[in-house]
Write a protein that holds these residues in place. Structure first.
Motif, mmCIF file in Angstrom:
data_model
loop_
_atom_site.group_PDB
_atom_site.id
_atom_site.type_symbol
_atom_site.label_atom_id
_atom_site.label_comp_id
_atom_site.label_asym_id
_atom_site.label_seq_id
_atom_site.Cartn_x
_atom_site.Cartn_y
_atom_site.Cartn_z
ATOM 1 N N SER A 52 26.164 -12.144 -11.538
ATOM 2 C CA SER A 52 27.488 -11.702 -12.112
ATOM 3 C C SER A 52 28.802 -10.990 -10.949
ATOM 4 O O SER A 52 29.530 -10.752 -10.724
ATOM 5 C CB SER A 52 27.263 -10.512 -13.193
ATOM 6 O OG SER A 52 25.998 -9.090 -12.066
ATOM 7 N N ALA A 53 28.246 -11.747 -9.845
ATOM 8 C CA ALA A 53 28.649 -12.021 -8.430
ATOM 9 C C ALA A 53 29.918 -13.046 -8.883
ATOM 10 O O ALA A 53 30.012 -13.772 -9.592
ATOM 11 C CB ALA A 53 28.141 -12.539 -7.198
ATOM 12 N N PRO A 54 31.480 -12.302 -8.225
ATOM 13 C CA PRO A 54 32.646 -12.905 -9.177
ATOM 14 C C PRO A 54 32.588 -14.135 -8.211
ATOM 15 O O PRO A 54 32.362 -14.457 -7.170
ATOM 16 C CB PRO A 54 33.877 -12.795 -8.597
ATOM 17 C CG PRO A 54 33.574 -10.863 -7.170
ATOM 18 C CD PRO A 54 31.820 -11.114 -7.999
ATOM 19 N N ARG A 55 32.888 -15.198 -9.221
ATOM 20 C CA ARG A 55 33.061 -16.931 -8.824
ATOM 21 C C ARG A 55 34.054 -17.284 -7.935
ATOM 22 O O ARG A 55 35.394 -16.618 -8.314
ATOM 23 C CB ARG A 55 32.987 -17.992 -9.910
ATOM 24 C CG ARG A 55 31.927 -17.950 -10.470
ATOM 25 C CD ARG A 55 31.840 -18.755 -11.753
ATOM 26 N NE ARG A 55 31.898 -20.245 -11.291
ATOM 27 C CZ ARG A 55 30.156 -20.530 -10.892
ATOM 28 N NH1 ARG A 55 29.159 -19.546 -10.887
ATOM 29 N NH2 ARG A 55 30.302 -21.307 -9.849
ATOM 30 N N ARG A 56 33.899 -17.897 -6.904
ATOM 31 C CA ARG A 56 35.175 -18.064 -5.920
ATOM 32 C C ARG A 56 35.035 -19.017 -6.483
ATOM 33 O O ARG A 56 35.064 -20.450 -6.102
ATOM 34 C CB ARG A 56 34.265 -18.193 -4.580
ATOM 35 C CG ARG A 56 33.913 -16.719 -4.113
ATOM 36 C CD ARG A 56 34.718 -16.301 -2.721
ATOM 37 N NE ARG A 56 34.489 -14.471 -2.978
ATOM 38 C CZ ARG A 56 34.932 -13.637 -2.038
ATOM 39 N NH1 ARG A 56 36.004 -14.483 -1.439
ATOM 40 N NH2 ARG A 56 34.864 -13.091 -1.943
ATOM 41 N N ASN A 57 36.676 -19.252 -6.723
ATOM 42 C CA ASN A 57 37.781 -20.257 -6.875
ATOM 43 C C ASN A 57 37.647 -20.862 -5.359
ATOM 44 O O ASN A 57 38.356 -20.564 -4.550
ATOM 45 C CB ASN A 57 38.716 -20.827 -8.232
ATOM 46 C CG ASN A 57 37.781 -20.413 -9.425
ATOM 47 O OD1 ASN A 57 36.721 -21.143 -9.550
ATOM 48 N ND2 ASN A 57 38.549 -20.240 -10.304
ATOM 49 N N ASP B 15 35.689 -26.663 -8.213
ATOM 50 C CA ASP B 15 35.336 -25.451 -7.762
ATOM 51 C C ASP B 15 33.900 -25.795 -8.013
ATOM 52 O O ASP B 15 33.402 -23.829 -6.623
ATOM 53 C CB ASP B 15 35.884 -24.595 -9.414
ATOM 54 C CG ASP B 15 37.773 -24.593 -9.693
ATOM 55 O OD1 ASP B 15 38.082 -24.243 -10.373
ATOM 56 O OD2 ASP B 15 37.977 -24.053 -8.369
ATOM 57 N N LYS B 16 33.004 -25.514 -8.464
ATOM 58 C CA LYS B 16 31.328 -25.923 -8.350
ATOM 59 C C LYS B 16 31.600 -25.480 -7.132
ATOM 60 O O LYS B 16 29.879 -25.568 -6.195
ATOM 61 C CB LYS B 16 30.905 -26.735 -9.718
ATOM 62 C CG LYS B 16 29.162 -26.281 -9.725
ATOM 63 C CD LYS B 16 29.123 -26.689 -10.606
ATOM 64 C CE LYS B 16 27.399 -26.318 -10.947
ATOM 65 N NZ LYS B 16 27.389 -26.815 -12.572
ATOM 66 N N PHE B 20 29.824 -22.763 -4.200
ATOM 67 C CA PHE B 20 27.794 -22.990 -3.970
ATOM 68 C C PHE B 20 28.287 -23.322 -1.944
ATOM 69 O O PHE B 20 28.027 -22.174 -1.638
ATOM 70 C CB PHE B 20 27.938 -24.304 -4.015
ATOM 71 C CG PHE B 20 26.666 -24.735 -3.539
ATOM 72 C CD1 PHE B 20 25.948 -25.750 -3.411
ATOM 73 C CD2 PHE B 20 25.452 -23.925 -3.681
ATOM 74 C CE1 PHE B 20 24.827 -26.218 -2.868
ATOM 75 C CE2 PHE B 20 24.072 -23.940 -3.038
ATOM 76 C CZ PHE B 20 23.540 -24.602 -2.531
ATOM 77 N N ALA B 21 29.317 -23.720 -1.259
ATOM 78 C CA ALA B 21 29.829 -23.959 -0.080
ATOM 79 C C ALA B 21 29.247 -22.081 0.226
ATOM 80 O O ALA B 21 29.462 -21.777 1.623
ATOM 81 C CB ALA B 21 31.107 -24.084 0.317
ATOM 82 N N ASP B 136 20.356 -18.347 -9.159
ATOM 83 C CA ASP B 136 20.954 -17.509 -9.689
ATOM 84 C C ASP B 136 21.861 -17.116 -9.904
ATOM 85 O O ASP B 136 22.954 -16.866 -10.799
ATOM 86 C CB ASP B 136 20.566 -15.715 -8.771
ATOM 87 C CG ASP B 136 18.718 -16.076 -9.320
ATOM 88 O OD1 ASP B 136 18.274 -15.108 -8.083
ATOM 89 O OD2 ASP B 136 18.603 -16.425 -10.405
ATOM 90 N N ILE B 137 23.195 -18.137 -9.460
ATOM 91 C CA ILE B 137 24.652 -18.491 -8.971
ATOM 92 C C ILE B 137 24.701 -19.847 -9.637
ATOM 93 O O ILE B 137 26.128 -19.423 -10.757
ATOM 94 C CB ILE B 137 25.122 -17.830 -7.173
ATOM 95 C CG1 ILE B 137 24.620 -16.409 -7.076
ATOM 96 C CG2 ILE B 137 26.458 -17.988 -7.907
ATOM 97 C CD1 ILE B 137 25.147 -16.623 -5.330
#
Lengths: 157, 182, 348
Positions: A52-57, B15-16, B20-21, B136-137
């Motif tokens: 649930s960590a915020p995704r970084r765009n 974005d993906k 990840f980076a 997990d991410i």
């Protein structure tokens, strides 16, 4: 309970990566064993926190920069190719030209030049455990020179 | 595959790839560098992409390789080999967690914006970090992770589990010290 | 005590350990592998000096020795910043290579062109340092002697003798005070192949001007040489990437083990580059689907072992080329022609 669940299996169970029979076994054990249950919950908590960590765009300016590169084809060249096929950084090549260069192959029967292979080996020598640093640096930079220089660099007096 | 289609694939996976980076690198600046480098490599190796296979895994694999190369170049400040074997006793875990190299002033700035979990993640040896982040991410399956990191599934299993144990310990240590570098 | 995992322990620590092993007034020699570790560790002090590099790379068709020589001025700042000014015969600077530990540039003086890439770092290893060191120790015998000077400074001489015929010997002259390698020579007994680098003058300094090591990546027209950033693949990864059942093995005769592989393109031909090491000497095996052009030097005739294809000398080592079915192989290394022939036979 004498034998607890092996740690790796607890994680695999959590990730749904266990075979059916193993899953049933772990499930049964965990219901009866407070320690393993506690461990499972602890790892599940961790997994949840991560997922649930915020995704970084991608930052907008980076996206623009990458898109620009796709369009102009400024980087569409092959590593260690001879200078004749290299596009100078900053030059704007038309998309068609870029694609054409990208797809251009050697003529049938044409040999692969040796120089890029020599440079690759030379670079590897430079990373050896007991590098002859100065000798190898001399060779390696000389090879870079011959790959990228034009006539004026190698003009002898 | 023509250039247009390839360009489209890259754009959609952007974005993906960046996410990840970012999780691997731990900060925006390094993540940007990683993505730039991976992007360049993807373009250079475009011909080797097999359209019948998932594009995301292919791109993430490139990114992972770029990250590993970058880490090797900077590894002189770390006292750890990339693929340290798991210690047999709990007390051996502390060997695997390198000291945080941040200075006090960096720490003050970062404490505001970074969450504890990201900081704990940062302390993981990188091959464990990749496995945990991808699982997990990014939500990849063990098989997909095996493809991205080019190791057998068995190795993926143990890296994920050990990664979690290390992460948990790092997190607990950070919590105890109030987020301050010990 | 935790198992040391550092690839390069600090010179300061090793110098202290070495000093402890050398009693004042006694002619006690350092332990060879400790001296090797100290010599290979990053420098403890900044320094500068003038270095002469010489190479002997075989005989010309007419029988005379082919040689090359070059001088350079070197500035070093720990742990990994290096500036090398390569001199033309009249002492003017012909090219400058700068590494700031992260990036490297080669500046070509006459044209003003700059070639940029990632720094060459001896820490860029796939083979864990401990394994590589074990490989070296299993392939070489080490010995130490004293009583010589290089650039006017007392040095230890460390010799690495190969256990297998057909490989090069290596000597390092290590400065007794700073543990910097002041001289290094690699040669083959009874063969016209050798390379040597030696400090003519050497000066440890308190500090070095950081400007000396600034890699200027902002100059317009700077060339990003992506070829200076190779990959480090395992054999499995290489096979996956090329979709081909590559025949490259994970070890070769003579004590060589596979280290890593790279895949790059030249004129749209994929080049599969497998790197092998015996801890000291390195071999490259390039696998291609098309022939590679030959070096421009004369052919080296076969020795006791028949050669599968032409063997020629180059400044990067010997180059042996041969073909198996549709695959072309190009091998580069500094081992003897007989050992090269034997190794080529081992490639399926």
């Amino acid at each position: 309970m004498n034998t607890h669940i092996v740690g790796v299996e607890i994680s695999a169970f959590l990730d749904g990566a266990l075979a059916v029979e193993d899953r049933a076994r772990v499930d049964a054990h965990v219901s009866a064993c407070p320690q393993c249950r506690a461990e499972l919950e602890s790892l599940r908590h961790l997994k949840l926190a991560l997922s649930s960590a915020p995704r970084r765009n991608m930052p907008a300016d980076l996206a623009l920069e990458l898109e620009r590169r796709l369009v102009t084809g400024a980087r569409w060249w092959t590593p260690l190719a001879r200078p004749a096929f290299w596009i100078p950084a900053g030059a704007v090549a038309s998309a068609a030209l870029a694609v054409g260069l990208w797809l251009r192959a050697s003529a049938p029967g044409e040999e692969i030049p040796l120089e890029p292979l020599l440079a690759a080996h030379s670079r590897y020598s430079a990373e050896a455990l007991v590098p002859e640093e100065n000798s190898v640096a001399a060779n390696y930079s000389a090879q870079m020179t011959s790959l990228y220089a034009d006539a004026s660099d190698s003009e002898a007096e | 595959m023509d250039a247009q289609t390839f360009a489209g694939l890259i754009a959609r996976a952007g974005d993906k790839a960046y996410n990840f980076a970012y999780r691997l690198a731990g900060n925006e600046s390094d993540a940007r560098d990683l993505v730039q480098e991976a992007f360049t490599r993807a373009l250079e190796h475009a011909e080797s992409y097999d359209p019948t296979r998932p594009f995301d895994s292919w791109l993430l694999r490139i990114l992972h390789n770029v990250f590993l190369d970058a880490m090797r170049r900077h590894s002189h400040s770390r006292t750890l080999s990339l693929d340290a074997p798991a210690p047999t006793q709990e007390s051996g875990w502390s060997d695997l967690l390198p000291e945080d190299a941040e200075s006090a002033s960096d720490e003050l700035i970062r404490r505001e914006s970074l969450d504890l979990l990201q900081k704990a993640l940062k302390r993981l040896p990188l091959l464990y970090k990749s496995a945990v982040v991808l699982c997990d991410i990014e939500g990849l399956s063990y098989e997909e992770i095996a493809k991205v990191t080019a190791v057998p599934v068995g190795t993926v299993r143990s890296r994920i589990h050990q990664g979690r144990l290390l992460l948990r310990r790092a997190y607990e240590e950070l919590e105890k010290s109030g987020g301050r570098v010990s | 005590m935790p198992t040391p995992r550092t690839a390069r322990p600090s010179k300061a620590l090793l110098a202290a350990l070495l000093a402890a092993g050398v009693r004042a007034g006694a002619e006690r020699l350092p332990e060879p592998s400790a001296l090797l570790d100290a010599a290979l560790a990053p420098p403890a002090v900044p320094y500068q000096g003038r270095v002469m590099v010489a190479q002997w790379y075989g005989r010309a068709r007419t029988g005379e020795l082919m040689t090359s020589a070059e001088e350079m001025v070197v500035h070093v700042s720990p742990p990994d910043r290096v500036r090398r000014e390569f001199l033309a015969p009249d002492d003017s600077v012909a090219r400058v290579s700068i590494s700031d530990g992260d990036q490297e540039s080669v500046l070509l003086i006459r044209s003003g062109k700059t070639v940029l890439g990632n720094a060459l770092r001896a820490d860029d290893k796939v083979l864990p340092a401990m394994l590589e060191r074990e490989t070296l120790m299993s392939n070489y015998d080490l010995s130490v002697s004293s009583g010589e000077t290089v650039a006017g400074r007392p040095v230890w001489r460390l010799t690495l003798a190969p256990k297998v015929d057909g490989k090069s010997w290596q000597t390092l002259w290590v400065d007794a005070e700073t543990k910097v390698v002041l001289g290094s020579k690699r040669w083959q007994p009874k063969r016209p192949f050798a390379s040597e680098a030696r400090f003519l003058s050497f000066e440890p300094r308190k500090v070095q001007d950081p400007e000396l090591f600034r890699v200027d990546d902002s100059t317009a027209g700077a060339i990003q040489a992506r070829g200076l950033a190779p990959e480090f693949l395992t054999l499995d990864q290489l096979r996956e990437r090329t979709g081909a059942a590559s025949r490259l093995p994970d070890s070769l005769p003579g004590g060589f083990v596979f280290e890593s592989a790279d895949l790059f393109m030249v004129r749209k031909s994929p080049i599969r580059h497998a790197r092998y090491t015996d801890g000291l000497s390195v071999l490259s095996v390039f696998e291609t689907d098309r022939p590679v052009s030959l070096p421009k030097s004369a052919s080296i005739p076969a020795g006791r072992e028949p050669l599968p294809g032409p063997l020629r000398a180059s400044l990067s080592g010997k180059v042996l080329q041969w073909k198996i079915g549709a695959r072309h192989y190009t091998m580069m290394g500094d081992v003897s022609r007989d050992l090269m022939a034997e190794i080529a036979k081992a490639l399926p």
